[in-house]
Write a protein that holds these residues in place. Structure first.
Motif, mmCIF file in Angstrom:
data_model
loop_
_atom_site.group_PDB
_atom_site.id
_atom_site.type_symbol
_atom_site.label_atom_id
_atom_site.label_comp_id
_atom_site.label_asym_id
_atom_site.label_seq_id
_atom_site.Cartn_x
_atom_site.Cartn_y
_atom_site.Cartn_z
ATOM 1 N N ALA B 21 60.132 21.227 -42.231
ATOM 2 C CA ALA B 21 58.671 21.285 -42.387
ATOM 3 C C ALA B 21 58.077 22.407 -41.542
ATOM 4 C CB ALA B 21 58.046 19.938 -42.017
ATOM 5 N N GLU B 22 58.556 22.508 -40.302
ATOM 6 C CA GLU B 22 58.041 23.565 -39.426
ATOM 7 C C GLU B 22 58.381 24.945 -39.982
ATOM 8 O OE1 GLU B 22 58.234 20.981 -35.262
ATOM 9 O OE2 GLU B 22 59.722 22.552 -35.630
ATOM 10 N N ALA B 23 59.596 25.078 -40.518
ATOM 11 C CA ALA B 23 60.013 26.374 -41.064
ATOM 12 C C ALA B 23 59.167 26.747 -42.284
ATOM 13 C CB ALA B 23 61.494 26.332 -41.436
ATOM 14 N N VAL B 24 58.878 25.767 -43.143
ATOM 15 C CA VAL B 24 58.045 26.047 -44.323
ATOM 16 C C VAL B 24 56.677 26.566 -43.881
ATOM 17 C CG1 VAL B 24 56.787 24.957 -46.234
ATOM 18 C CG2 VAL B 24 59.231 24.468 -45.906
ATOM 19 N N HIS B 25 56.065 25.894 -42.932
ATOM 20 C CA HIS B 25 54.755 26.336 -42.445
ATOM 21 C C HIS B 25 54.824 27.732 -41.835
ATOM 22 C CE1 HIS B 25 52.191 22.913 -43.163
ATOM 23 N NE2 HIS B 25 53.150 22.096 -42.766
ATOM 24 N N ALA B 26 55.831 27.949 -40.973
ATOM 25 C CA ALA B 26 55.931 29.233 -40.272
ATOM 26 C C ALA B 26 56.139 30.380 -41.269
ATOM 27 C CB ALA B 26 57.074 29.187 -39.259
ATOM 28 N N LEU B 27 57.020 30.142 -42.254
ATOM 29 C CA LEU B 27 57.328 31.227 -43.188
ATOM 30 C C LEU B 27 56.172 31.485 -44.151
ATOM 31 C CD1 LEU B 27 61.080 30.375 -43.762
ATOM 32 C CD2 LEU B 27 60.159 32.420 -42.647
ATOM 33 N N ILE B 28 55.438 30.449 -44.522
ATOM 34 C CA ILE B 28 54.259 30.674 -45.362
ATOM 35 C C ILE B 28 53.235 31.496 -44.589
ATOM 36 C CG2 ILE B 28 52.230 29.532 -46.343
ATOM 37 C CD1 ILE B 28 54.100 27.392 -47.445
ATOM 38 N N ASP B 29 53.058 31.172 -43.308
ATOM 39 C CA ASP B 29 52.128 31.964 -42.493
ATOM 40 C C ASP B 29 52.571 33.418 -42.439
ATOM 41 O OD1 ASP B 29 50.554 29.824 -41.931
ATOM 42 O OD2 ASP B 29 51.355 29.459 -39.916
ATOM 43 N N GLU B 30 53.885 33.611 -42.348
ATOM 44 C CA GLU B 30 54.423 34.945 -42.114
ATOM 45 C C GLU B 30 54.443 35.786 -43.380
ATOM 46 O OE1 GLU B 30 58.090 34.719 -39.789
ATOM 47 O OE2 GLU B 30 58.870 36.351 -41.033
ATOM 48 N N ARG B 31 54.877 35.185 -44.497
ATOM 49 C CA ARG B 31 55.112 36.000 -45.693
ATOM 50 C C ARG B 31 54.463 35.467 -46.953
ATOM 51 N NH1 ARG B 31 61.653 35.335 -45.856
ATOM 52 N NH2 ARG B 31 61.367 35.774 -43.644
ATOM 53 N N GLY B 32 53.710 34.388 -46.830
ATOM 54 C CA GLY B 32 53.018 33.853 -48.010
ATOM 55 C C GLY B 32 53.929 32.972 -48.846
ATOM 56 N N TYR B 33 53.324 32.195 -49.713
ATOM 57 C CA TYR B 33 54.072 31.248 -50.542
ATOM 58 C C TYR B 33 55.024 31.973 -51.483
ATOM 59 C CZ TYR B 33 54.904 27.639 -54.072
ATOM 60 O OH TYR B 33 55.481 26.766 -54.948
ATOM 61 N N ALA B 34 54.567 33.088 -52.057
ATOM 62 C CA ALA B 34 55.398 33.811 -53.031
ATOM 63 C C ALA B 34 56.689 34.316 -52.381
ATOM 64 C CB ALA B 34 54.606 34.967 -53.650
ATOM 65 N N GLY B 35 56.625 34.630 -51.089
ATOM 66 C CA GLY B 35 57.793 35.167 -50.407
ATOM 67 C C GLY B 35 58.708 34.107 -49.802
ATOM 68 N N LEU B 36 58.329 32.850 -49.959
ATOM 69 C CA LEU B 36 59.119 31.760 -49.375
ATOM 70 C C LEU B 36 60.406 31.542 -50.167
ATOM 71 C CD1 LEU B 36 58.646 29.449 -47.164
ATOM 72 C CD2 LEU B 36 58.017 28.020 -49.112
ATOM 73 N N THR B 37 61.548 31.417 -49.475
ATOM 74 C CA THR B 37 62.808 31.099 -50.154
ATOM 75 C C THR B 37 63.514 29.979 -49.397
ATOM 76 O OG1 THR B 37 64.134 32.644 -48.855
ATOM 77 C CG2 THR B 37 63.125 33.520 -50.871
ATOM 78 N N VAL B 38 64.379 29.261 -50.118
ATOM 79 C CA VAL B 38 65.153 28.194 -49.482
ATOM 80 C C VAL B 38 66.084 28.781 -48.422
ATOM 81 C CG1 VAL B 38 66.946 26.452 -49.888
ATOM 82 C CG2 VAL B 38 64.965 26.594 -51.423
ATOM 83 N N ASP B 39 66.678 29.939 -48.707
ATOM 84 C CA ASP B 39 67.558 30.584 -47.730
ATOM 85 C C ASP B 39 66.823 30.869 -46.420
ATOM 86 O OD1 ASP B 39 69.688 30.525 -49.440
ATOM 87 O OD2 ASP B 39 69.636 32.661 -49.958
#
Lengths: 213, 213
Positions: B21-39
């Protein structure tokens, strides 16, 4: 900033524009926005992909241009009352959302949000035009004596757009009910404006109310 | 229908849930939803991609679970008035939208719209819960004598959700203004409900008003 490279008014080019627009609509109906591709549009329209890429850099730009073109808004004729004018506008917004396919707008809005250039164009070609129309309707109400000042136009826009977008896009409710909702939204926005429900900040009396939006 | 395969409450598994959950939030902040990947989520969370795929079938399902978990709504405490109760709810909605990142919701809503299973879960886990809360608030108003009947709950939901979603997502306006907008929305919805602005169909007096939504 790149803009859609629309050919000037030669009949052949206009036919290509029309074929592309028809293909975009047909394919969105058939397979949804997520399934739309430039190759499929070219095949359906009977044009080359090069003809599409001469006009639009990406699928998103193509869809944006076709759907936003259909979403052009105009100031409704003066109905004699603020409520009537707002109802004419909310009916136009409801027709737009339904016409562009409620299933398409979420994907298109997501692509607009993800692309700064599309976002700037959406702001300039759509949102700003709509705020201009709302401004016209508010100024008519001031002339009639229904309002004393022009409030924050962006706030009024949120009150008018919001429930219709929520109904048709987020809640995915029955589009047949949209005209009644458009009427309700116009009525509630009129009360909000005339019964002093807006926060003080919305009426801050700056010389140019647009600066608040 | 597949549901997120959440491990039962073993501490190690809970830590993995929290890290994801923390990683999802951090990565969305960093690169946006479109840039989010499972890897990327796996790398950031310090877990294997297998650990993620044991829980969620897709990126969309993972994001949905993490953000919707944070969007859980509860019935606000009774404030003594319909307007106060509605304001408590609209403030909760505004905080939700801001908390999940206004930049994320357009992409997530588009993915929800494009996937029938996510759509059914969004309906069941989020929209239905919210309609239940609205029903509670309307029933309190009936008990107080502020309303005589319960109107179409879906319509009230559109009036409450819509302007806040429009402000934060479609119009991309200043989130700092959301609390004032939440107050305005609660005030206008209260007027719409108590001043007889809703269309007759919204009060059709069926024994179970839920059937209208």
């Amino acid at each position: 900033m790149a803009t859609a490279k629309r050919a000037s008014g030669r009949p052949r080019e206009q036919r290509v524009d029309t074929s592309i627009a028809e293909a975009v609509h047909a394919l969105i109906d058939e397979r949804g926005y997520a399934g739309l591709t430039v190759d499929a549009v070219a095949a359906h329209a009977g044009v080359s992909t090069a003809a599409i890429y001469r006009r639009y850099a990406t699928k998103q730009e193509m869809t944006f241009a076709v759907l936003l073109h259909d979403m052009r808004e105009e100031s409704p004729a003066d109905t004699g009352t603020l409520r009537g004018d707002l109802r004419a506008l909310t009916e136009q917004i409801a027709a737009q959302v339904r016409g562009s396919g409620a299933g398409t707008l979420p994907g298109l809005l997501a692509d607009i949000r993800a692309d700064p250039e599309l976002r700037a164009r959406f702001e300039a070609t759509f949102l700003t035009v709509e705020r201009g129309i709302i401004t016209t309707l508010l100024d008519r109400a001031i002339t009639r004596g229904e309002l004393t000042r022009r409030p924050d136009v962006g706030l009024v826009q949120a009150l008018l757009l919001g429930p219709l977008y929520a109904w048709l896009i987020v809640l995915d409710e029955d589009p047949a009910y949209a005209p009644e909702l458009a009427d309700l939204v116009a009525a509630t926005a009129t009360v909000a404006l005339t019964a002093n429900l807006l926060p003080d900040a919305a009426w801050s009396g700056t010389p140019n109310p647009e600066s608040l939006t």
